[in-house]
Design an enzyme around this catalytic site. Structure first.
Site, mmCIF file in Angstrom:
data_model
loop_
_atom_site.group_PDB
_atom_site.id
_atom_site.type_symbol
_atom_site.label_atom_id
_atom_site.label_comp_id
_atom_site.label_asym_id
_atom_site.label_seq_id
_atom_site.Cartn_x
_atom_site.Cartn_y
_atom_site.Cartn_z
ATOM 1 N N GLU A 36 0.815 -1.217 0.000
ATOM 2 C CA GLU A 36 0.000 0.000 0.000
ATOM 3 C C GLU A 36 0.851 1.270 0.000
ATOM 4 O OE1 GLU A 36 -2.997 2.716 -0.112
ATOM 5 O OE2 GLU A 36 -3.049 0.572 -0.615
ATOM 6 N N HIS A 38 3.646 1.697 -1.706
ATOM 7 C CA HIS A 38 3.920 1.929 -3.128
ATOM 8 C C HIS A 38 2.661 2.399 -3.854
ATOM 9 C CE1 HIS A 38 7.024 -1.203 -2.075
ATOM 10 N NE2 HIS A 38 7.792 -0.289 -2.637
ATOM 11 N N GLN A 63 23.025 -2.098 -4.624
ATOM 12 C CA GLN A 63 22.744 -1.457 -3.340
ATOM 13 C C GLN A 63 22.692 -2.448 -2.186
ATOM 14 O OE1 GLN A 63 18.867 0.030 -4.903
ATOM 15 N NE2 GLN A 63 18.079 -0.432 -2.852
ATOM 16 N N GLY A 149 8.990 7.497 -1.012
ATOM 17 C CA GLY A 149 8.318 7.478 0.281
ATOM 18 C C GLY A 149 9.193 8.066 1.372
ATOM 19 N N LYS A 151 9.512 7.062 4.289
ATOM 20 C CA LYS A 151 10.157 6.048 5.121
ATOM 21 C C LYS A 151 11.650 5.953 4.806
ATOM 22 C CE LYS A 151 9.592 1.617 4.501
ATOM 23 N NZ LYS A 151 11.018 1.126 4.467
#
Length: 282
Positions: A36, A38, A63, A149, A151
């Site tokens: 959700e 994304h 990464q 995002g 986050k």
């Protein structure tokens, strides 16, 4: 919804859209395993650039460190495509590793002074890989907007600096953290958590809420905010602390006094899973 596999295909799609007289292109870079969080990025992109939204799905090997979870990182391509289409994405860009890193590839992007802070300190080389792949994606899509995002706030700081330094012409749009009902920040890595570990993981969001409450009550000293967050995390002794930091969101340098816009961030290991959370203080 189209699925594109090569940079040439993505660039041709982008240029065709530009030639039809409309707005530019929005890109939502992801590593798949969409949730959700994304979906909220895709919705924001669709609102900004309807009919012109590319979602990239690429698990970027550069990464990941040598002892990290590249091989087992969740890959749910069919479900990802269904979610992206449902939310209004126009195309999926799903290249191979060979497409993104041609044989003999030797060019990487290092954002000095930022890439070794917060998550970069814990994961050496991580932001080098992130900056490199995002630059490749922005170049391929010729995007004027890119959605990320909150986050991944440290990543956002690195990418903002990269975009500005390289004059890429892309605006980075940051969308709020999406949480479960109980407060846990959504993450593709949450699937790794056992039922018991998931309960333990809630300490991160509790620590964030505790800090927000203190700031709302007038507390601004970094040392006291970090101490309060540390006390909350200590309620779950199985957690292994990575970092607790109050920083300037632009530079990622520690600050002594919280100011509006300061980033308060935490990271911890829950079992074998490393989770992050943060808040932008008011």
């Amino acid at each position: 919804m189209q699925i594109l596999r090569t940079v040439e295909e993505l660039r041709a799609w982008s240029r065709a859209r530009r030639c039809d007289g409309g707005q530019g292109i929005a890109l939502v870079p992801t590593m798949g395993a969409l949730h959700e969080g994304h979906a909220s990025l895709i919705r924001a992109a669709v609102e900004a650039r309807p009919g012109r939204v590319a979602v990239s799905i690429f698990v970027n090997p550069t990464q990941f460190g040598p002892n990290e979870d590249f091989a087992k990182y969740p890959r749910t391509f069919k479900a990802d495509c269904e979610l992206a289409e449902r939310e209004g994405a126009t195309v999926i860009f799903a290249p191979s590793v060979e497409e993104m890193y041609p044989a003999g590839a030797a060019t990487f992007i290092e954002v000095e002074g930022l890439s070794d802070r917060l998550d970069g300190k814990s994961r050496p080389g991580h932001f080098r890989g992130v900056a490199t792949v995002v630059a490749k994606l922005l170049n391929a899509a010729e995007a004027d907007l890119a959605f990320f995002g909150q986050k991944d706030a440290a990543q956002v700081a690195v990418l903002r600096r990269m975009v500005a330094d390289l004059r890429l012409g892309t605006k980075t749009v940051v969308c709020p953290i999406v949480r479960e009902v109980d407060g846990l920040a959504l993450s593709s890595r949450n699937v790794y958590l056992s039922a018991e570990e998931r309960k333990q993981a809630l300490a991160l969001s509790r620590a964030i809420r505790r800090v927000e409450s203190l700031v709302a009550g007038g507390e601004r000293l970094s040392i006291r905010l970090m101490e309060a967050a540390r006390d909350v995390l200590a309620e779950e002794p199985a957690l292994r602390m990575d970092y607790i930091e109050l920083v300037d969101w632009e530079t990622l340098w520690p600050v002594l006094i919280a100011a509006p816009g300061s980033l308060f961030a935490v990271a911890a290991w829950v079992g074998n899973t490393r989770l992050i959370d943060n808040t932008i203080l008011q």
